[in-house]
Enzyme design. Structure first.
Site, mmCIF file in Angstrom:
data_model
loop_
_atom_site.group_PDB
_atom_site.id
_atom_site.type_symbol
_atom_site.label_atom_id
_atom_site.label_comp_id
_atom_site.label_asym_id
_atom_site.label_seq_id
_atom_site.Cartn_x
_atom_site.Cartn_y
_atom_site.Cartn_z
ATOM 1 N N GLN A 68 -83.996 -5.388 -53.578
ATOM 2 C CA GLN A 68 -83.678 -3.985 -53.757
ATOM 3 C C GLN A 68 -82.648 -3.492 -52.739
ATOM 4 O O GLN A 68 -81.817 -2.645 -53.044
ATOM 5 C CB GLN A 68 -84.950 -3.137 -53.651
ATOM 6 C CG GLN A 68 -84.773 -1.687 -54.054
ATOM 7 C CD GLN A 68 -84.279 -1.536 -55.478
ATOM 8 O OE1 GLN A 68 -84.524 -2.388 -56.333
ATOM 9 N NE2 GLN A 68 -83.554 -0.453 -55.743
ATOM 10 N N GLU A 69 -82.713 -4.016 -51.524
ATOM 11 C CA GLU A 69 -81.836 -3.547 -50.457
ATOM 12 C C GLU A 69 -80.385 -3.982 -50.656
ATOM 13 O O GLU A 69 -79.464 -3.176 -50.562
ATOM 14 C CB GLU A 69 -82.324 -4.071 -49.096
ATOM 15 C CG GLU A 69 -83.500 -3.315 -48.517
ATOM 16 C CD GLU A 69 -83.096 -1.953 -47.961
ATOM 17 O OE1 GLU A 69 -81.886 -1.663 -47.886
ATOM 18 O OE2 GLU A 69 -83.993 -1.179 -47.605
ATOM 19 N N SER A 70 -80.168 -5.252 -50.903
ATOM 20 C CA SER A 70 -78.797 -5.773 -50.863
ATOM 21 C C SER A 70 -78.421 -6.665 -52.037
ATOM 22 O O SER A 70 -77.268 -7.083 -52.125
ATOM 23 C CB SER A 70 -78.599 -6.583 -49.572
ATOM 24 O OG SER A 70 -79.377 -7.777 -49.615
ATOM 25 N N TYR B 199 -87.095 3.454 -54.945
ATOM 26 C CA TYR B 199 -87.090 2.266 -54.081
ATOM 27 C C TYR B 199 -88.491 1.674 -53.951
ATOM 28 O O TYR B 199 -88.690 0.466 -54.127
ATOM 29 C CB TYR B 199 -86.550 2.668 -52.711
ATOM 30 C CG TYR B 199 -86.516 1.582 -51.666
ATOM 31 C CD1 TYR B 199 -85.399 0.775 -51.508
ATOM 32 C CD2 TYR B 199 -87.597 1.374 -50.805
ATOM 33 C CE1 TYR B 199 -85.351 -0.210 -50.530
ATOM 34 C CE2 TYR B 199 -87.558 0.397 -49.826
ATOM 35 C CZ TYR B 199 -86.439 -0.391 -49.687
ATOM 36 O OH TYR B 199 -86.404 -1.371 -48.718
#
Length: 660
Positions: A509-511, A616
């Site tokens: 999800q972050e990168s 998120y």
């Protein structure tokens, strides 16, 4: 076409003649020139762009270079030159991208004849302002009733724009939209803290009063305190805007003013909308009286989907299932298909004290309609139907022919090349275009799997994941949930007793596994660590001699990211949802968000005030569950990972009160 010959084919041919070194040097020079053109384009340096363009002729990214050069002077370029560009790069993303830009310009010029001729050739159809201009031409040329689509587009835009404001004005003149439609746009914009589009909407309906919108935005209480002699409809609507603006900072004061003074003056629809906004603002502040404010809305159909969504959230916190049911039933047909509201509507039907066999059957039908491994609520629906979350059977891999088709796709080749030399945003846009709209109707599932496979093989993980995510009937978990750097991630997670599936769920999800990813706020690397957080965590985990320039080193980034995640998880007593929220929004906010009633974590997550963090948390937990199914090859439970969320036990203390 010769100009679009793939660079890899060129290099292959040159290798056979012993000229690989020369070709590589020439191409590297071309890459440097492309990067220089990129900087010139960002500065809108027309002179430099014109000087550089001849030097990149024949480069695989020539269409991009030509686009940059012509876009910079599109307002002065003759139509013949623009059409020559369309012809030279026919079928490419950049042909369509320039046509998008030109259509916007034609709309602003009110050159409806040229716009009408060019619009059918526009393939992307993803620009709302262009679509609004097109709706205006449809209304002019055929007198078609386009009001509903125009309002939907206009209401969705947060910033002021010419196209949708123009079509709204045109339709208002033709009596296809009315004053209430315009005031609703102003209300939505004021609620979103966007005074300019609110003023533009009021200017259509009541131009002599539109200046009041700016004053109301600056000081709503002052407007509400004014002694108004004639309470006209427009004056009442301005009062609604003032109450909406006041509610953003103080919903209780707005409620008191509405209750004591304005309630009897407003129409039922105005009153219901205002109470809905007050309820929304109270819900976003997690106030216990939010549901009570929503209870003053006697007709849910007077609210829009956004307000109804917050009514559902406030009702969920209070366990008011009847209100959940009525609000979801009042939503638009589009929102009623959203898995979020399908799931909660089903839960409300099952929770009803008078739930009969027909209601239970309806609830189970709703759950079956969304149940899958695709996302958060889809997974919860699976579990509510008594089915565990497992890895779906993998589809047949792309055939040699399907792989060759993806490999030889000019748009995909250009996209990968652009990404490889550091033009990631440009490459991403062309990739998305090529996989979405390169052929009529977009790529089918098999095409998407082949394109995703190509991106995976090149380790362009974000395109791999995003492309595979879009298949409708075929799900390939190996593509959707890749595990790059598995040895590093799993080893580090196990060393600090952290679930590797949770780490992978968060990184995805972050990168999207882009090692050099950098956010707009300065977070870096695989795990998107902020510089100050990295420095603090390095000390906590005993990482000596750490310097900020090490943050993009994969081993260091994973060490610090997992170290921080473990510290956060321990601080939140092992709650994965709260730790994910803290990782995204900082620990201070979820410490406040947990106060109040003890809730099942799905309800708590749905009530997170920030859209980005709410989305998120749900995606990280959904990802985690699927990664766990892959890593263990055992059935998994999302609900078990969610648990419950409530105030901290008074006997426990924060592990790291200085947690950044």
């Amino acid at each position: 076409m010769k100009l679009l010959t793939p660079i890899l084919t060129l290099l292959s041919a040159l290798t056979m003649t012993g000229l690989t070194s020369f070709a590589a040097k020439a191409q590297n020079k071309g890459d440097d020139l492309m990067l220089e053109m990129h900087q010139a384009s960002r500065k809108n340096d027309k002179t430099r762009l014109a000087a550089l363009l001849p030097q990149v002729r024949g480069h695989v990214l020539e269409p991009l270079a030509a686009y940059w050069e012509l876009r910079a002077r599109l307002d002065t370029a003759p139509d013949s030159e623009i059409r020559s560009f369309f012809s030279a790069y026919a079928g490419s993303y950049y042909e369509d991208r320039l046509r998008n830009d030109w259509l916007l310009q034609l709309g602003k010029r009110r050159d409806w004849a040229t716009f009408t001729a060019e619009y059918p050739r526009y393939r992307m159809r993803d620009d709302r302002e262009v679509r609004c201009y097109a709706l205006a031409t449809e209304a002019m040329n055929s007198k078609a009733n386009v009001a509903e689509e125009a309002k939907r587009l206009w209401y969705a835009l947060r910033e002021a724009d010419d196209g949708c404001t123009y079509v709204a004005d045109h339709l208002h003149s033709g009596k296809q939209i009315n004053g209430l439609d315009l005031w609703r746009k102003a209300r939505i914009a004021m609620d979103a803290n966007r005074p300019r589009p609110a003023k533009d909407a009021v200017d259509i309906e009541a131009p002599r009063l539109s200046e009041q919108v700016t004053l109301i935005h600056a000081d709503p209480a002052k407007y509400l305190d004014k002694r108004i002699i004639a309470i006209t409809r427009n004056r009442k609507e301005l009062a609604v805007l003032a109450l909406i603006r006041l509610a953003a900072s103080n919903p209780d004061e707005a409620a008191e003013r509405l209750d004591k003074h304005w309630d009897l003056m407003l129409s039922a629809e105005e009153r219901h909308w205002t109470w809905g906004v007050i309820g929304k603002q109270a819900a976003q502040k997690l106030q216990g009286n939010a549901a009570a404010y929503f209870a003053k809305v006697q007709k849910d159909s007077d609210l829009n989907d956004d307000l109804l969504g917050w009514k559902v959230r406030a009702a969920l916190r209070q366990g008011q299932w009847r209100q959940v049911l009525s609000a979801t039933q009042a939503m638009s047909p589009e929102s009623q298909k959203d898995p979020t509201w399908v799931y909660w509507r089903a839960r409300a039907l099952l929770a009803s004290p008078a739930s009969d066999a027909a209601q239970k059957q309806e609830a189970h039908n709703l759950l079956r309609n969304i149940a899958s491994v695709r996302g958060f609520y889809e997974q919860l629906a699976l579990e509510d139907l008594g089915q565990p979350i497992t890895v779906p059977e993998r589809p047949a891999p792309p055939s040699p022919q399907e792989k060759a088709s993806a490999l030889n796709n000019p748009g995909l080749q250009r996209a990968l090349y652009a990404i490889s030399i550091g033009l990631r945003p440009e490459g991403n846009r062309e990739w998305n275009y090529s996989t979405n709209l390169h052929t009529p109707g977009g790529m089918n599932d098999r095409d998407l799997l082949a394109a995703a496979d190509l991106a995976c093989q090149r380790q362009v993980w974000d395109r791999c994941i995003n492309t595979s995510d879009r298949t409708k009937d075929l799900i390939d978990f190996e593509q959707r949930f890749p595990m790059p750097l598995r040895e590093i991630v799993v080893r580090r997670a196990e060393q600090i007793k952290l679930d590797p599936a949770y780490v992978y769920g968060l990184i995805r999800q972050e990168s999207r596994f882009i090692t050099d990813a950098r956010s707009h706020v300065g977070a870096s690397g695989l795990m998107q660590v902020m510089p100050a957080t990295a420095k603090w965590t390095a000390k906590k985990i005993g990482l000596t001699n750490f310097t900020p320039d090490q943050i993009n080193d994969r081993e260091v980034n994973v060490a610090i990211g997992t170290g921080y995640l473990k510290l956060v998880l321990d601080d939140f007593e092992g709650s994965m949802p709260m730790a994910a929220a803290a990782y995204n929004a900082g620990p201070g906010r979820p410490r406040n968000w947990r106060n109040g009633p003890v809730l099942e974590a799905a309800i708590w997550a749905e009530n997170i005030p920030f859209h980005e963090t709410r989305d998120y948390v749900k995606k990280v937990l959904s990802n985690t569950t699927n990664y766990a199914a892959i890593l263990t090859r055992q059935p998994q439970s999302l609900k078990a990972r969610l648990g419950q969320v409530g105030p901290r036990n008074s006997q426990t203390v924060e592990v790291n009160p200085d947690l950044p």
